[in-house]
Structures are given as structure tokens and as C-alpha cells.
Scaffold this active site. Sequence first.
Site, mmCIF file in Angstrom:
data_model
loop_
_atom_site.group_PDB
_atom_site.id
_atom_site.type_symbol
_atom_site.label_atom_id
_atom_site.label_comp_id
_atom_site.label_asym_id
_atom_site.label_seq_id
_atom_site.Cartn_x
_atom_site.Cartn_y
_atom_site.Cartn_z
ATOM 1 N N ALA A 74 0.813 -1.221 0.000
ATOM 2 C CA ALA A 74 0.000 0.000 0.000
ATOM 3 C C ALA A 74 0.844 1.267 0.000
ATOM 4 O O ALA A 74 0.369 2.322 -0.425
ATOM 5 C CB ALA A 74 -0.950 0.006 1.193
ATOM 6 N N ALA A 203 -1.878 -6.567 1.249
ATOM 7 C CA ALA A 203 -2.164 -7.974 1.578
ATOM 8 C C ALA A 203 -1.887 -8.293 3.043
ATOM 9 O O ALA A 203 -2.637 -9.029 3.674
ATOM 10 C CB ALA A 203 -1.345 -8.899 0.672
ATOM 11 N N CYS A 332 3.831 4.864 16.516
ATOM 12 C CA CYS A 332 3.771 5.040 15.072
ATOM 13 C C CYS A 332 4.581 6.220 14.575
ATOM 14 O O CYS A 332 4.763 6.382 13.377
ATOM 15 C CB CYS A 332 2.335 5.164 14.615
ATOM 16 S SG CYS A 332 1.483 3.606 14.864
HETATM 17 C C1 PLP Z 1 0.098 -0.553 6.734
HETATM 18 C C2 PLP Z 1 -0.523 0.642 6.113
HETATM 19 C C3 PLP Z 1 -0.007 1.200 4.933
HETATM 20 C C4 PLP Z 1 1.261 0.688 4.278
HETATM 21 O O1 PLP Z 1 1.061 -0.565 3.700
HETATM 22 P P1 PLP Z 1 2.319 -1.457 3.270
HETATM 23 O O2 PLP Z 1 1.713 -2.540 2.442
HETATM 24 O O3 PLP Z 1 2.920 -1.959 4.538
HETATM 25 O O4 PLP Z 1 3.234 -0.582 2.477
HETATM 26 C C5 PLP Z 1 -0.667 2.284 4.386
HETATM 27 N N1 PLP Z 1 -1.777 2.786 4.952
HETATM 28 C C6 PLP Z 1 -2.294 2.269 6.086
HETATM 29 C C7 PLP Z 1 -3.533 2.871 6.666
HETATM 30 C C8 PLP Z 1 -1.684 1.190 6.703
HETATM 31 O O5 PLP Z 1 -2.203 0.706 7.834
#
Ligand code: PLP
Length: 393
Positions: A74, A203, A332
Site C-alpha cells: 500500500a 495484503a 507510530c
Molecule cells: C500498513 C498501512 C499502509 C502501508 O502498507 P504497506 O503494504 O505496509 O506498504 C498504508 N496505509 C495504512 C492505513 C496502513 O495501515
Amino acid sequence: MTPRPIYLDHHATTPVDPVVVAAMLPYLTEKFGNPSSRQHLFGQEAHAAVEEARAHVARLIGAEPGDIVFTSGATESNNLAVRGAARAPGSRGRHLVTTAIEHPAVLEPARTLEHEGYEVTVVAVGPDGLVATDDVARALRPDTVLVSVMAANNEIGTMQPVAEIGRLCRERGILFHTDAVQAVGRVPVRVDEWETDLVSISAHKMYGPKGVGALYLRRARRPRVRLQAQAEGGGQEKGLRSGTLNVPGIVGLGEAARLAAEALAAGEPARIAALRDRLLAGLRREIDGVEVNGSSERRLPGNLHVSIARAEAETLILSLGGRIAISSGAACAEAGGKGSHVLRAVGLPDERIYTALRFGIGRFNDADEIDEAVKALAAAVDTARSRASAAPR
Ligand SMILES: *Cc1c(COP(=O)(O)O)cnc(C)c1O
């Protein structure tokens, strides 16, 4: 042998479902083909598996398979959506709207665009951790190219009014991106009802493997979304994301999506919400001074975010002796050292921030684990508070 800790940190990551592991394995061994090599069986079976996964991901969010682009996670999906929309040729302007509690994978690309001459309006959230649709409406301008508002927050679990914001953006012809990483698989997500143009998925937050994700972008229906690719090369994923596809990872994401759809239909969110409520009731019964951070109503089923008076979170986690895997609320933003930008944006005072704990309950937790966690926490709070009162002033 000491037992493994009880895992209550499902917003950081989730275990890979054993069913997902089983689905992935053949694509790490005999079915190792490159999906672009369509002249032989190896490539053909890899291609077929990727397309099946694409269909599963699309079905989970009410999209068309052709609307799904696979990514490395993400973080990449958010970067592709935010930078890609802003820099797309023919985009309507150089103004973006986002919120103060977005994931860094949205806020940082927005900041980069700002250095390039774009303007970014960061909408505040209320003490309940929710953004007001009216505030988003007021931030919109004729040259606004993109609005990015997350579906559910990864710290306090609050769920934003994305359908209302989507409608607003659609009326004005502005692209709407939502980072739905914490929502997909945990609550129903329908891209058409939300009127979203771009949706980020990961994922490993939904019982799949790490290092793979997806970006939904509306192409099957109008108005079609245009993005500038961020990685150029072999032209995979219709040129939007070059690079040989991570076939085992994508198969894992697809299987995780298929299982999530089943779990949603079978009432998993209600079961997990009941465990969360049991945890909160237990903490309130055993410990005085427990306060919930963020809206109680508009919250992910598995999320509990509390501050425990006179029990500094880092000390408390040490006192737990590794028996429960949870995060301190400030964790965080450790890199910045200023405490979580989310908790600051919600307006919590320092003492609430430094005593904040985030619990994330998931698919494989049960009531016994919750009861054990309550007991362990109550004991750890006693220890932490007595240490604090014994410490020299
Ligand atoms: C974990 C997370 C991401 C990042 O996702 P990755 O696949 O680890 O890069 C982005 N946005 C939110 C809200 C998340 O919780």
C-alpha cells in the site's frame, strides 16, 4: 519453553492465513513461470493465477478485474495514486486535499508535491478522530485535482465518512483516493457506493503476505481515471506498474481476498467486535482510569485505543514482560520522536498520548486470550504505577 506472546497488534500486520500459505506454495516451486511468458505452460499457468487473484480482489470491493493494478504494497499504491493523479497529463490543477491523520505513505508524497509547487490543504479532524465532510467541501477549489481521505485509521481505528466525501468529489469532478488498507477485509468495502476513483489495499493487513498490494483505479466505467506511472519499464499492468509480477504474493493476496469475503459473510466482524468489547469491559473492570481515544461508534471492529492514567505506555509494555504483543499509542511516529501525529491531530494532551495503547484484535484471537490479556495488563499497570510512585522526584 516460554509460550509465544498473545498477538493483539493486527493493525501493524496480520499472520498469513494457513489457507493462503497453501495457495501460494506451488507458485514458489513448480509453477514458477513469468506471467509475461505466454508461449509456454509455465508462463500461462502463472498468468492464469494472477488473473484469478485479480478477480478475487475485485469481487471483494465490488470492482471490475480490469480496475485492479498489483503493487508491492500500500505504500506504493498510495504513492502511485497521489503522485500519479497529481502529475497526470491534463489534470485539472495543482491543488490537493488530505487530512491530518493520513498514513505517512500519503502525507509524504503530498509534501513532495508541495516542494514541486503544488498546494496541499490538510483538513483537521475532530476530537473523535473524524473528519467533517463540510470541512472537506470548504477545502475544495476549482483547481483541486485530488482528495485523499483514508477509510479507517491505523492507530485509532476511526472510520471516515468516505461515501459522503466520495459523493462530494464526484459532483465536482474531482478525483477521490481512499487508503482503505485497514478497512478492506475487516468491514464491507464497495467502491461504487463510496464513489471512489482510487483505493489502496495491502495484503499483509488482511492475512496475506507482506510486500504485495493493489491499487483500484476506475477504468472499466467512466469517468476513467488517468495516472502517470511511477515505475517505467516492461509495461506490465497496462503500463501503470512495470516490473515482473510477484506471482506467489499476488496469489496470496487473491486467496486472502477470497477468504475475507467469506469471513465477512460469515459474521467475522461481529465476532471480533465482541472480543474487543470484552477487552474494554475487562480493562474497565480491573483498572481505574481507562479512557477510550477516538469515536466509539465509527470504529473498526477489532480496534481498541485507550489511555490508562498514571501508567506510561513504554513502562507498561516493559512490565508486561513480553506476554502480550501490543503497541504504545505513540509508537507510530517513533522516528520523529514527537509522539504520534494522529494523536496530536485528535488534540489529545501529552499525558493521554504517552499513556496510550493500541490493541488490534484479529481472526485467530479467542476469548481466553482476551481474558489473559486483561489479567496481564491489570498486573502490569499495578507494577508500572508502583514503580512510578517509588521513583525519586
Ligand atoms: C500498513 C498501512 C499502509 C502501508 O502498507 P504497506 O503494504 O505496509 O506498504 C498504508 N496505509 C495504512 C492505513 C496502513 O495501515
